[in-house]
Scaffold this active site. Structure first.
Site, mmCIF file in Angstrom:
data_model
loop_
_atom_site.group_PDB
_atom_site.id
_atom_site.type_symbol
_atom_site.label_atom_id
_atom_site.label_comp_id
_atom_site.label_asym_id
_atom_site.label_seq_id
_atom_site.Cartn_x
_atom_site.Cartn_y
_atom_site.Cartn_z
ATOM 1 N N ASP A 196 -42.987 -61.042 8.163
ATOM 2 C CA ASP A 196 -43.411 -59.827 7.409
ATOM 3 C C ASP A 196 -43.663 -59.806 6.165
ATOM 4 O O ASP A 196 -44.193 -60.980 5.396
ATOM 5 C CB ASP A 196 -42.241 -59.566 7.616
ATOM 6 C CG ASP A 196 -41.804 -58.201 6.523
ATOM 7 O OD1 ASP A 196 -42.352 -56.976 7.324
ATOM 8 O OD2 ASP A 196 -41.002 -57.472 5.558
ATOM 9 N N GLU A 223 -48.986 -45.689 -7.673
ATOM 10 C CA GLU A 223 -49.053 -45.005 -8.712
ATOM 11 C C GLU A 223 -48.090 -45.208 -9.866
ATOM 12 O O GLU A 223 -48.431 -45.048 -11.133
ATOM 13 C CB GLU A 223 -48.837 -43.497 -8.482
ATOM 14 C CG GLU A 223 -49.632 -43.190 -7.094
ATOM 15 C CD GLU A 223 -49.639 -41.471 -7.083
ATOM 16 O OE1 GLU A 223 -48.499 -40.951 -6.955
ATOM 17 O OE2 GLU A 223 -50.657 -41.033 -6.981
ATOM 18 N N LYS A 231 -56.664 -40.869 3.066
ATOM 19 C CA LYS A 231 -57.287 -42.250 1.763
ATOM 20 C C LYS A 231 -57.396 -42.408 0.211
ATOM 21 O O LYS A 231 -58.102 -42.501 -0.235
ATOM 22 C CB LYS A 231 -58.203 -43.067 2.112
ATOM 23 C CG LYS A 231 -57.909 -43.522 3.305
ATOM 24 C CD LYS A 231 -58.756 -44.725 4.342
ATOM 25 C CE LYS A 231 -58.407 -45.194 5.575
ATOM 26 N NZ LYS A 231 -59.167 -46.223 6.321
ATOM 27 N N ARG A 288 -55.673 -54.056 -4.972
ATOM 28 C CA ARG A 288 -55.803 -53.277 -3.761
ATOM 29 C C ARG A 288 -56.289 -52.388 -5.011
ATOM 30 O O ARG A 288 -56.188 -51.712 -6.080
ATOM 31 C CB ARG A 288 -54.234 -52.513 -3.856
ATOM 32 C CG ARG A 288 -54.238 -53.246 -3.016
ATOM 33 C CD ARG A 288 -51.589 -53.635 -3.576
ATOM 34 N NE ARG A 288 -51.898 -51.448 -2.917
ATOM 35 C CZ ARG A 288 -50.548 -51.915 -1.753
ATOM 36 N NH1 ARG A 288 -49.708 -53.196 -1.703
ATOM 37 N NH2 ARG A 288 -49.997 -50.160 -1.941
ATOM 38 N N THR A 346 -46.759 -56.630 9.904
ATOM 39 C CA THR A 346 -46.455 -56.007 8.659
ATOM 40 C C THR A 346 -46.359 -54.300 9.492
ATOM 41 O O THR A 346 -46.911 -54.211 10.204
ATOM 42 C CB THR A 346 -47.046 -55.179 7.241
ATOM 43 O OG1 THR A 346 -46.774 -54.463 6.826
ATOM 44 C CG2 THR A 346 -48.240 -55.639 7.599
ATOM 45 N N GLY A 347 -45.330 -53.366 9.007
ATOM 46 C CA GLY A 347 -45.366 -52.058 9.163
ATOM 47 C C GLY A 347 -46.181 -50.898 8.037
ATOM 48 O O GLY A 347 -46.320 -49.604 8.201
ATOM 49 N N ARG A 365 -48.757 -51.617 10.974
ATOM 50 C CA ARG A 365 -48.556 -50.597 11.380
ATOM 51 C C ARG A 365 -47.528 -50.954 12.604
ATOM 52 O O ARG A 365 -47.941 -50.229 13.912
ATOM 53 C CB ARG A 365 -49.608 -49.462 11.672
ATOM 54 C CG ARG A 365 -50.110 -48.887 10.851
ATOM 55 C CD ARG A 365 -49.368 -47.938 9.825
ATOM 56 N NE ARG A 365 -49.593 -46.886 8.691
ATOM 57 C CZ ARG A 365 -49.186 -46.686 8.002
ATOM 58 N NH1 ARG A 365 -47.581 -46.644 8.109
ATOM 59 N NH2 ARG A 365 -49.380 -46.454 7.411
ATOM 60 N N LYS A 372 -43.264 -55.596 16.955
ATOM 61 C CA LYS A 372 -43.160 -57.538 16.402
ATOM 62 C C LYS A 372 -41.841 -58.272 16.859
ATOM 63 O O LYS A 372 -42.379 -59.546 17.493
ATOM 64 C CB LYS A 372 -42.215 -57.208 15.185
ATOM 65 C CG LYS A 372 -42.593 -56.251 13.814
ATOM 66 C CD LYS A 372 -41.684 -56.537 12.903
ATOM 67 C CE LYS A 372 -43.151 -55.918 11.530
ATOM 68 N NZ LYS A 372 -41.837 -56.430 9.943
ATOM 69 N N ASN A 432 -35.923 -53.876 9.015
ATOM 70 C CA ASN A 432 -36.810 -53.644 10.508
ATOM 71 C C ASN A 432 -37.721 -55.262 11.137
ATOM 72 O O ASN A 432 -37.973 -55.219 11.853
ATOM 73 C CB ASN A 432 -38.051 -53.131 9.977
ATOM 74 C CG ASN A 432 -39.009 -53.588 8.785
ATOM 75 O OD1 ASN A 432 -37.975 -53.964 7.678
ATOM 76 N ND2 ASN A 432 -40.293 -53.654 8.592
#
Length: 1307
Positions: free
Chosen positions: A626, A734, A783, A840, A921-922, A1003, A1009, A1032
């Site tokens: 994960d 943020e 985005k 990022r 990963t989600g 996603r 998974k 998850n």
């Protein structure tokens, strides 16, 4: 006078209806006379109307006063009859707690009720008192009066009928349900008390070795096949099975204890009790209030009597229920329970939000009734204050918004905003028992929910003539839709600093989390499967040997036994070839490995939850990990900012702070004023070069843009007596940026939906204040995120936004912002540089708007927002036309998702160890790509092939063909495309994907998974390890051969369901490369040695049988046979579990040593046959030479009670058995690579035990012969010939082809 409800219902009937007159409107003067008392709840619209509109209304209160005077004088006989009628009519309604009403229906009945004459009312009989307390279950009560059943505190009895999980459900909030739902319990246990024995015994006897020995043991019941004591064969098998069953039981009990810990976590639940009509409190809480009220009544005037009478008559305005808090364990939560949740609390079940309110006003949940009684004059001061406090608590902070963290459910790091329905947010808590929630059937889709919440009208408790005039109003129901935004699923975590009230909708196995989780399975190690196949070969070898011996005897009848009986006796004699002790030794070895792992100080906190598969840790070829919480800490930090000409990072941020200080702190002597983007930049004279001024101005602009362009809300909390500011937002990025602006000197002081204020950290004064005009939130499609603000200007004491500057700020991904910002020559290069560092990136821009242009934009935007078709496209078009073009490029930010400790070296070491790593990963594609780069999962310069949003099958071929020709690339694929691949091109996709060094899937749902893990296992037949930290990841962990769970910050679901629980990702390297490798190497050596031990004694038996004309008689019987495999060899052989070929430092330095384990050379057919050859050689030499040097003699009869055996036979056994024991002890010493003191002690100790026990073996040995020189020289010769050749061959082999561990050690 009953106070109206504090909420206004949008679907209420016309408020001017004559049928729905508010009594305060009907008699405004009486209402006005009490204005000095504490105010009731928020007034309705009617109460706010001017009195001249109310002049024409009928003064019903005057009529009542006249009627009341007459009733005090004399009671008329008609009134007696009417009272009896009302009593009868009220009876069936008394079990109903639902007195529903609109905000305008406070008109009490004109007819008197039995409660009017309080002083003359006769005491109720015992029978009537009993009747009033009886509550019928829902299915027996009248359906037309929404009967309310309230749960009791002790324990709610379940409904008898079980709810059908394939249908939708209607949930009565805060009440007992008409159907039974599953218990809210988490269970990771593999067995129930009833299934434990059948399942474990089935698992045990599915192993060929155990079934073989069961048949051998059962054969001893048949007299013709009996070879000695029955216990000789049954006891070892029973010992093996009991040890394995005991280990499984202990593992499962430990799982149940951990589940019990999670299930016993306490949660605050609201309990409701129906209010009586007397005075507005629960039946059990009347007495004290009555005393206080009666004292007050003596001093009250006539008007108070009238108001009290009206309150008792109507029961309107009184809350349906009183409520209080109780603490329930998680497992006791039931569907319909109203649960109170606070910040950082795990959500225990799937729920629908009812109310959100500020934590600092935590007073609403008290045992005081929710609705105030009719007149504050009738309540003592303490009650008035308490009620007012409750009201204010509910009135403040009721925005109906809350943030939750869902990374334990879907892996997404962004916080999710959840909303309450306005219908429930503004409803008194005491009225919650009127609510009905209609929800769909249980579903595994975590991002989808459809339901409704219904609020029926209050029904009258007493006769009301208006009901007859307007019967349709009784059946009117208000309803509001519910969607995913109104839900909080199990195992999410409340992130907001507020308190939530939510109703449980799905429990236990019906929650989204549980439905996405696979059932746990019993895991069998690869080594056990390999040994199982070897034992099948040994069994065939035993069968063949028995048949050959019978054939050599020419199938003759021996001692009256047919040849097939002799063959079966040979099978039993050779049963030691298939070693029953192997499973015992291996299981005990596993326990030792588990102890080593749990007591390793360098990986503290590691827990072995499944102790049956430690060897598989040494055979891992695929690692599925994960991202969130596993590779990363989910803590964002602003690392870098580029403003066009200069870049700031690390220590250079101090320079940014200096610029901010210069910009936002006024020079000495000047009054503080608000700063706007057009404010002049005042640089100190010492550094007033033009370049410095330009850079300072740019830095100010970008810091101001970052401080304003976000969706962050600051909240203050008290921790240890200090006020701490925390930030809430849907994205951790943020929050990281806002924290950075605070660190450089510009702090977000306050924010609401209309304005925002910024504070200069050094001066402590507000320096920027804006009015928020529009916010364009971030979406995964767009985005980007934008905001339009209007700046206040002037002195801080009296700011104004007249003629204020209007600016549009926007930040977003470089892929979309490149076309929005003005032309430049550095953006692409700088974003690429940051991406290579794994940061990022966000591009920041701004645009100034004139008042006229903003007016045009606002008008067109408003029109587009009302469009019925293509609304989103229309809005986007307007935004693009007026705002999203030619933005001034301010800068680029680089945010780092902090990696877990030592993730980079750990991944590199695992890759060098030959393990292919997949990240599932989600989270979003951009996020996953950044983490893959920053963690070095993707090597520098490695090509990343992205497959995203693929919806057509025909496009798959080209992607697969490309990958087939570029097998050194990294594949980045999203969940949608992965689902398409797995549906239509399952085999083609997996055949290519397993060859790639790295695969990143984004996603991914929990089920996807698990599917990927199963697919790799089935296709490659290799060992797959899955590691995760969230709920998850549970499905994936359970689907893997080895599941590793990290103890996460928010939950322990993954670690509870895993086979191994660790505290940090970097612990995995030691778990695999050191403990896994050792476990496999040791078990392989141990199992082969146990096979050798069983095989050598069978060869001795074979040689003896050949020498005695193929008679199936035992060479070593009873004690010698049992003692050989237990006290005489067990400890030295078992001490091999302490052996190690290299030190830990060497294992970490050369991970390639781990890579060679996947070939399985340590336990292969080649190594197995080498051991078989050694066993055959040594068995033949030991028994053959004993017979040659001593003689054979004849064994005793099969009946052990007859005469003693031949003395020659005893002499031969004395030599051969003694050599056999010493041979095994020396062979163990020859196999040891690294000596441990326990090994030495076990070998020396066992030798001492053997020679110490010889004097007691007079029934088996010739003790007189043992003391002679002849015995000892024969013993020495045979042992030498048996041991020296194998040792010489071993030494030569090591010189010719040294193993890898000797190469790296240089020995």
């Amino acid at each position: 006078m009953a106070a109206p409800h504090q909420y206004h219902q949008p679907n209420a009937p016309d408020e001017d209806s004559d049928l729905e007159l508010d009594l305060e409107e009907l008699d405004p003067l009486a209402s006005h006379s009490h204005s000095a008392t504490p105010p009731p709840r928020r007034q309705s619209k009617e109460q706010r109307r001017p009195y001249h509109e109310l002049g024409a209304r009928i003064p019903l209160r005057n009529l009542r006063v006249g009627r009341l005077r007459a009733s005090r004088q004399k009671e008329e006989p008609e009134e007696e009859d009417l009272r009896g009628l009302l009593d009868d009519d009220e009876g069936p309604k008394r079990d109903s707690a639902g007195s529903y009403g609109q905000s305008g229906d406070d008109d009490a009945p004109l007819l008197p009720s039995p409660r009017t004459a309080r002083r003359r009312q006769p005491p109720p009989s015992a029978l009537s008192r009993l009747g009033s307390n009886i509550r019928l279950p829902n299915f027996l009560s009248r359906q037309d009066h929404a009967s309310i059943q309230l749960g009791n505190e002790g324990g709610d009895s379940d409904a008898e009928e079980e709810h059908d999980p394939t249908t939708q459900r209607t949930i009565s909030v805060g009440q007992l349900q008409t159907s039974r739902f599953p218990a809210n319990a988490v269970s990771n246990a593999k067995y129930t008390p009833w299934s434990f024995l059948p399942r474990t015994l089935y698992n045990e006897f599915s192993f060929f070795i155990n079934m073989y020995f069961l048949l051998v043991a059962l054969s001893q019941v048949i007299p013709a096949l009996r070879l000695g004591y029955l216990s000789t064969y049954i006891a070892p098998l029973a010992f093996v099975i009991s040890i394995t069953l005991g280990k499984e039981a202990m593992d499962d009990i430990a799982r149940r204890r951990r589940d019990a810990e999670a299930n016993s976590e306490g949660y605050t639940v609201l309990k409701f009790e129906e209010n009586s009509l007397g005075n507005g409190v629960a039946p059990g809480k009347n007495s004290q209030r009555k005393k206080r009220l009666s004292k007050k009544r003596k001093d009250e005037g006539r008007l108070a009597d009238i108001e009290d009478e009206e309150q008792r008559l109507s029961g309107k305005g009184l809350a349906t229920c009183t409520y209080w808090e109780v603490v329930k364990p998680s497992r006791s939560l039931k569907v319909g329970d109203v649960v109170k949740l606070g910040k950082d609390q795990r959500v225990p079940a799937d729920m629908v939000l009812l109310k959100a309110y500020s934590s600092d006003t935590s007073a609403p949940i008290t045992s005081i009734p929710e609705a105030p009684v009719s007149s504050p004059a009738l309540i003592d001061d303490m009650d008035s204050e308490a009620t007012a406090k409750v009201d204010s608590a509910l009135a403040s902070g009721t925005s109906g918004e809350a943030f939750i963290r869902t990374d334990q459910l879907d892996g997404e790091t962004d916080w999710k905003l959840r909303l309450t329905s306005p219908l429930t947010q503004n409803l008194d808590v005491g009225e919650y028992t009127r609510l009905r929630v209609v929800a769909g059937k249980p579903d595994k889709k975590v991002n989808e929910f459809y339901g409704t919440v219904e609020l029926p009208l209050k029904s009258q408790r007493v006769y009301d003539p208006h009901d007859n005039e307007n019967p349709s109003s009784v059946n009117e129901v208000q309803s509001a839709p519910l969607n995913i935004d109104n839900t909080i699923w199990a195992n999410t975590v409340v992130a907001s600093s507020c308190s939530l009230l939510a109703v449980v909708v799905y429990t236990g196995p019906q929650t989204r989390q549980a439905l996405s989780t696979s059932p746990s399975r019993s895991k069998t190690g690869l080594l056990e499967l390999e040994i199982n196949s070897l034992t099948k070969f040994l069994c065939i070898f035993t069968l063949s040997l028995s048949f050959v011996l019978v054939a050599l005897a020419r199938f003759q009848v021996i001692d009256g036994r047919q040849w097939y009986v002799s063959m079966l006796r040979f099978l039993i004699l050779f049963s030691t070839i298939v070693p029953v002790g192997l499973r015992v030794n291996l299981d005990m070895g596993k326990s030792v490995y588990a102890w080593f792992i749990e007591h390793d100080d360098t990986i503290k906190g590691t827990v072995v939850r499944t102790s049956t598969i430690p060897e598989d840790l040494g055979r891992i070829e695929y690692l599925l990990s994960d991202k969130t919480g596993t590779l990363t800490q989910n803590e964002m930090v602003m690392k870098k900012i580029h403003v066009g000409t200069v870049s700031y990072a690390n220590e250079a941020m101090d320079e940014v702070s200096q610029y901010v200080r210069q910009c936002f702190i006024p020079p000495a002597g000047e009054a503080p004023s608000l700063v706007t983007p057009s404010s002049a930049y005042t640089a100190p004279l010492t550094s007033a070069t033009r370049t410095r001024r330009e850079i300072g101005s740019r830095v100010r602009d970008v810091v101001l843009a970052l401080a304003l362009c976000h969706n962050v809300t600051p909240t203050t909390e008290e921790e240890n007596g200090e006020t701490v500011t925390t930030y809430q937002a849907s994205s951790p990025d943020e929050i990281a940026i806002v924290r950075w602006t605070e660190a450089v000197g510009l702090k977000l002081l306050s924010r609401d939906r209309e304005s925002m204020t910024l504070l200069a950290c050094d001066s402590g004064n507000p320096v920027v204040r804006v009015r928020i005009l529009n916010v364009f939130p971030f979406t995964s499609e767009g985005k980007r995120m934008g905001i339009v603000v209007k700046f206040y200007h002037g002195p801080t004491s009296s700011p104004t936004d007249d003629d204020g500057e209007i600016w549009f700020y926007q930040k977003g991904a470089d892929t979309v912002m490149t076309s929005i910002v003005a032309a430049n020559d550095w953006l692409d290069e700088e974003t690429a540089n940051m991406a290579r560092e794994g940061l990022r990136t966000l591009v920041v821009g701004r645009k100034k708007l004139s008042a006229q242009i903003y007016q045009e934009f606002s008008a067109k935007h408003g029109l587009a927002s009302l469009a019925l078709s293509n609304r989103d496209a229309a809005i986007a078009s307007v935004v693009q036309e007026y705002l999203e073009n030619d933005l001034e490029l301010l800068g680029v930010t680089g945010v780092e998702d902090k990696l877990q400790k030592d993730v980079k070296p750990s991944l590199e070491l695992l890759r060098n160890a030959g393990i292919k790593i997949w990240m599932l990963t989600g989270d979003k594609i951009e996020t996953a790509r950044c983490v893959a780069v920053s963690s070095k999962l993707v090597a520098r310069g490695q090509y990343v092939h992205t497959i995203a949003k693929m919806k057509r099958k025909d496009l798959i071929h080209s992607s697969l063909d490309f990958l087939r020709g570029k097998l050194d690339a990294c594949l980045l694929i999203d969940g949608e495309s992965l689902a398409l691949m797995l549906t239509h091109y399952r085999q083609e996709f997996i055949s290519i994907a397993v060859q790639l060094p790295t695969v990143v899937a984004c996603r991914c749902s929990p089920t996807q998974k698990a599917d990927v893990a199963r697919l790799i296992r089935e296709y490659t037949k290799k060992r797959v390890c899955c590691i995760g930290d969230g709920g998850n990841d549970v499905s994936m962990i359970q689907a893997a051969d080895v599941g590793v769970g990290i103890v996460g910050k928010e939950g322990r679901q993954a670690s509870l369901a895993a086979d191994y629980s660790i505290e940090q990702f970097c612990y995995l390297t030691k778990l695999l490369v050191w403990h896994g490798r050792n476990s496999y190497k040791r078990s392989a050596k141990l199992s082969q040695f146990v096979i050798h031990r069983g095989l050598i004694i069978s060869i001795c038996q074979t040689v003896y049988s050949i020498a005695t004309q193929f008679e199936p008689n035992a060479l070593y019987k009873d004690y010698l046979l049992v003692g050989y495999s237990t006290i005489y060899t067990m400890m030295p052989v078992f001490s091999l579990v302490l052996d190690r070929d290299v030190d830990e430092s060497v294992a970490n330095l050369y991970p390639e040593l781990y890579a060679e384990l996947k070939t399985g050379r340590s336990l292969s057919y080649r190594s197995f046959f080498i051991w078989v050859a050694v066993s055959v050689y040594q068995g033949t030499i030991i028994q053959g030479l004993s017979q040659v040097l001593v003689g054979v003699g004849s064994s005793s009869s099969t009946d052990t009670t007859v005469t003693s055996p031949d003395p020659l036979f005893l002499k031969m056994v004395s030599v051969s058995f003694s050599v056999l024991i010493v041979n095994e002890l020396v062979m163990v010493a020859m196999e040891v690579t690294t000596w441990h003191w326990i090994m030495v002690a076990s070998i020396v100790g066992t030798a001492t035990i053997f020679f110490g026990s010889v004097p007691f073996l007079d029934g088996y040995f010739d003790l007189a012969f043992v003391g002679t020189v002849a015995f000892w020289w024969k013993f020495g010769v045979i042992a030498g010939i048996s041991l020296v050749p194998p040792y010489v061959v071993k030494v030569i082999g090591r010189k010719m082809r040294p193993p890898s561990y000797r190469k790296v050690q240089g020995v």
